[in-house]
Design a protein around this motif. Sequence first.
Motif, short mmCIF file in Angstrom:
data_model
loop_
_atom_site.label_atom_id
_atom_site.label_comp_id
_atom_site.label_asym_id
_atom_site.label_seq_id
_atom_site.Cartn_x
_atom_site.Cartn_y
_atom_site.Cartn_z
N GLU A 134 -18.47 -34.11 -60.93
CA GLU A 134 -19.03 -35.45 -61.10
C GLU A 134 -18.50 -36.37 -59.99
O GLU A 134 -17.30 -36.53 -59.85
CB GLU A 134 -18.63 -36.00 -62.47
N PRO A 135 -19.38 -37.00 -59.18
CA PRO A 135 -18.92 -37.79 -58.04
C PRO A 135 -18.73 -39.29 -58.31
O PRO A 135 -18.30 -40.01 -57.41
CB PRO A 135 -20.05 -37.60 -57.03
N HIS A 136 -19.02 -39.76 -59.51
CA HIS A 136 -19.08 -41.21 -59.73
C HIS A 136 -17.75 -41.94 -59.52
O HIS A 136 -17.74 -43.09 -59.08
CB HIS A 136 -19.67 -41.52 -61.09
N ALA A 180 -17.41 -44.92 -56.80
CA ALA A 180 -16.95 -46.27 -57.17
C ALA A 180 -15.84 -46.76 -56.25
O ALA A 180 -15.86 -47.92 -55.81
CB ALA A 180 -16.49 -46.29 -58.63
N VAL A 181 -14.88 -45.90 -55.93
CA VAL A 181 -13.77 -46.30 -55.06
C VAL A 181 -14.30 -46.62 -53.65
O VAL A 181 -13.96 -47.66 -53.07
CB VAL A 181 -12.68 -45.20 -54.99
N LEU A 182 -15.14 -45.76 -53.12
CA LEU A 182 -15.65 -45.99 -51.77
C LEU A 182 -16.55 -47.22 -51.72
O LEU A 182 -16.44 -48.03 -50.79
CB LEU A 182 -16.41 -44.75 -51.27
N LEU A 239 -8.94 -43.79 -51.03
CA LEU A 239 -9.40 -42.74 -51.94
C LEU A 239 -8.23 -41.90 -52.44
O LEU A 239 -8.14 -41.58 -53.63
CB LEU A 239 -10.41 -41.86 -51.20
N TRP A 240 -7.30 -41.60 -51.54
CA TRP A 240 -6.15 -40.79 -51.95
C TRP A 240 -5.21 -41.59 -52.84
O TRP A 240 -4.77 -41.10 -53.88
CB TRP A 240 -5.41 -40.27 -50.72
N VAL A 241 -4.90 -42.81 -52.46
CA VAL A 241 -3.95 -43.62 -53.24
C VAL A 241 -4.51 -43.94 -54.62
O VAL A 241 -3.77 -43.94 -55.61
CB VAL A 241 -3.62 -44.93 -52.47
N THR A 242 -5.79 -44.19 -54.70
CA THR A 242 -6.40 -44.61 -55.97
C THR A 242 -6.62 -43.46 -56.93
O THR A 242 -6.27 -43.55 -58.11
CB THR A 242 -7.74 -45.32 -55.71
N ILE A 243 -7.22 -42.35 -56.44
CA ILE A 243 -7.56 -41.25 -57.36
C ILE A 243 -7.15 -39.86 -56.85
O ILE A 243 -7.60 -38.85 -57.37
CB ILE A 243 -9.06 -41.26 -57.72
N GLN A 244 -6.30 -39.81 -55.83
CA GLN A 244 -5.83 -38.56 -55.25
C GLN A 244 -6.99 -37.61 -54.91
O GLN A 244 -6.96 -36.42 -55.19
CB GLN A 244 -4.83 -37.83 -56.18
N ASP A 245 -7.99 -38.16 -54.23
CA ASP A 245 -9.16 -37.39 -53.82
C ASP A 245 -9.23 -37.35 -52.29
O ASP A 245 -8.90 -38.33 -51.63
CB ASP A 245 -10.43 -38.02 -54.39
#
Length: 196
Positions: free
Chosen positions: A100-102, A106-108, A160-166
């Motif tokens: 699921e990419p949502h 949202a972060v981007l 993206l990394w700091v917020t959701i480790q992606d």
Amino acid sequence: MDVKTYAAITDLCARLAGRLTDDTLRAIREDYSAGESYQAEATLLLTTGYEKIGMTREEHDLVESTVDERNHADLAAVPIVDDVPLRYRFSGRGPANAPEPHEVDAVLAAHAAVVGGRRLRRAWREPLPGAPDGAKWVYVLQVSEGTDLLSAFAALSGRLWVTIQDKSPIEVVVEGKPLPPYQAALVTIAPQIWSV
């Protein structure tokens, strides 16, 4: 690093998308953006030389115009090729089992405008033979003319990394400008998920 060299490096990183692994290209872009040009250069040359990732003559000359004298031997190990095949296929929809990419969307989208974003697009990327990475969602942010593409990339990738480790792959391109094959294929097929 002067403006001409920085522009050459930005162009080279775009051309190498889809040929280096996502993690390697991310590290190179972030290091160049942070002013760590020697480290970025070493990663670029050692990876392309060791993994036999070819560069066209034009790309090779571009690198040669930017490298430190100490790295010319590493550049000599990078093979020169006539053409570079696109090793991925893109589609506007992922398969039923795609993650699921949502959350990434949202972060981007929340930070795209801050870095000069005009449009954010997402596509599903499928590897073809010889691709360095597997299937996954990839993003392209189209920005205004004059935006620092490497800084915009580093800011979004870091957020993206700091917020959701992606670590989803992100390409940042100037809206309306000619693009290398990887980004052109991505922009052509990727549906827009955010705009100013």
